[in-house]
Write an enzyme that holds these catalytic residues in place. Structure first.
Site, PDB file in Angstrom:
ATOM      1  N   PRO A   2      -8.909  20.454  23.112  1.00 20.74           N
ATOM      2  CA  PRO A   2      -7.955  21.524  24.060  1.00 20.74           C
ATOM      3  C   PRO A   2      -7.767  21.391  25.525  1.00 20.74           C
ATOM      4  CG  PRO A   2     -10.634  21.747  23.493  1.00 20.74           C
ATOM      5  CD  PRO A   2     -10.405  20.189  22.855  1.00 20.74           C
ATOM      6  N   GLU A   3      -6.157  21.422  26.008  1.00 23.54           N
ATOM      7  CA  GLU A   3      -6.344  21.438  27.218  1.00 23.54           C
ATOM      8  C   GLU A   3      -6.231  22.964  28.077  1.00 23.54           C
ATOM      9  OE1 GLU A   3      -2.259  18.980  26.897  1.00 23.54           O
ATOM     10  OE2 GLU A   3      -2.972  18.206  25.465  1.00 23.54           O
ATOM     11  N   LYS A  51     -10.378  21.470  32.539  1.00 18.15           N
ATOM     12  CA  LYS A  51     -10.483  21.587  31.515  1.00 18.15           C
ATOM     13  C   LYS A  51     -12.507  21.406  31.512  1.00 18.15           C
ATOM     14  CE  LYS A  51      -7.790  17.809  30.244  1.00 18.15           C
ATOM     15  NZ  LYS A  51      -7.884  16.431  29.165  1.00 18.15           N
ATOM     16  N   ARG A 248      -4.322   6.844  24.083  1.00 23.76           N
ATOM     17  CA  ARG A 248      -4.105   8.605  24.122  1.00 23.76           C
ATOM     18  C   ARG A 248      -2.773   8.477  22.984  1.00 23.76           C
ATOM     19  NH1 ARG A 248      -7.364  12.060  26.903  1.00 23.76           N
ATOM     20  NH2 ARG A 248      -6.443  13.628  25.324  1.00 23.76           N
TER      21      ARG A 248
END
Ligand code: ZN
Length: 259
Positions: A2-3, A51, A248
């Site tokens: 989730p961003e 976040k 990433r």
């Protein structure tokens, strides 16, 4: 993962279920806070910081949670069975609603006055009321030799970007992800665009950066490895960036974002 926009929506859902209501149940299923009990306290509000989620309760306490890779907050009418089993990390419930935190990457209980201990390191929040692009640029410039791709994910510079918005922002600005921060001419343009993309998506699920909500058309490069670039036809590349063991995903167009 989730961003910032997804966390922002999660905070809004938690506000709708918990704000102003007295907790009738709190169940911390993490060793550190296993004996904590917030029953009888009123929930004041939940806010997002990048976040991170901060749920403030009466008596000067804050529940700090983070979704990390695949955590979620599931909200259902009180008493209903909620899936999650041994993945449940925290339950907060009142007489009408229950919020069940599943696979949360972080669950903390701390004094509200000490929130800076868990979020004080964050750069300006892209979706915060106090968003400050000049401060985000100032922080990015502290590491001129870092790659712009890694610097945008570093939440100490600015808070809320994950791999999707990183890839989409850099594509739209025509910047190769491995370019040094010090060699990016218009950092303000980069952070302002990132903010615009998150803001445009903060009220609905999914990430649309093209303006086209049809499922196959929502992004420029993310999720499109090997497919032709929507602008120049070059095949979209896929790779990883970041320190070893912390790599990433990154996607980019070699035509639109030359090295
Ligand atoms: Zn292209």
């Amino acid at each position: 993962m989730p961003e910032g926009d997804a966390v922002y929506r999660t905070a809004a859902r938690l506000r709708g279920a918990l704000d102003g209501q007295v907790l009738t149940r709190s169940d911390f299923r993490v060793p550190r806070h296993a004996t904590a009990d917030l029953t009888g306290r009123t929930v004041l509000e939940t806010v997002s910081r990048g976040k991170h989620l901060l749920t403030r309760v009466e008596g000067g306490l804050t529940v700090h949670t983070h979704l990390r890779m695949d955590g979620s907050w599931q909200i259902a009418p009180a008493g209903r069975r909620v899936a999650g089993g041994d993945q449940v990390r925290l339950v907060l419930a009142n007489s009408r609603w229950q919020a069940v935190g599943v696979r949360l990457g972080m669950v903390d209980l701390l004094k509200t006055a000490e929130e800076s201990r868990v979020v004080g390191h964050l750069g300006p929040d892209l979706l915060g009321d106090d968003w400050d692009p000049a401060e985000a640029v100032r922080r990015l410039r502290r590491t001129p030799d870092a790659t712009i791709g890694e610097a945008l994910l570093d939440q100490r510079n600015l808070a809320g970007i994950g791999t999707i918005y990183r890839a989409e922002t850099l594509f739209l600005r025509g910047i190769w992800p491995w370019r040094r921060v010090g060699d990016v001419e218009d950092l303000e343009g980069v952070v302002t665009l990132a903010r615009r993309l998150l803001d445009a998506n903060k009220l609905h699920a999914g990430t649309v950066t093209t303006g086209d909500r049809r499922p196959a058309n929502q992004t420029w490069v993310y999720g499109r490895a090997g497919r032709p670039c929507r602008r120049c036809g070059t095949r979209i590349s896929r790779g990883e960036m970041g320190a070893q063991s912390q790599e990433r995903l990154i996607l980019w167009c070699g035509g639109c974002q030359p090295g």
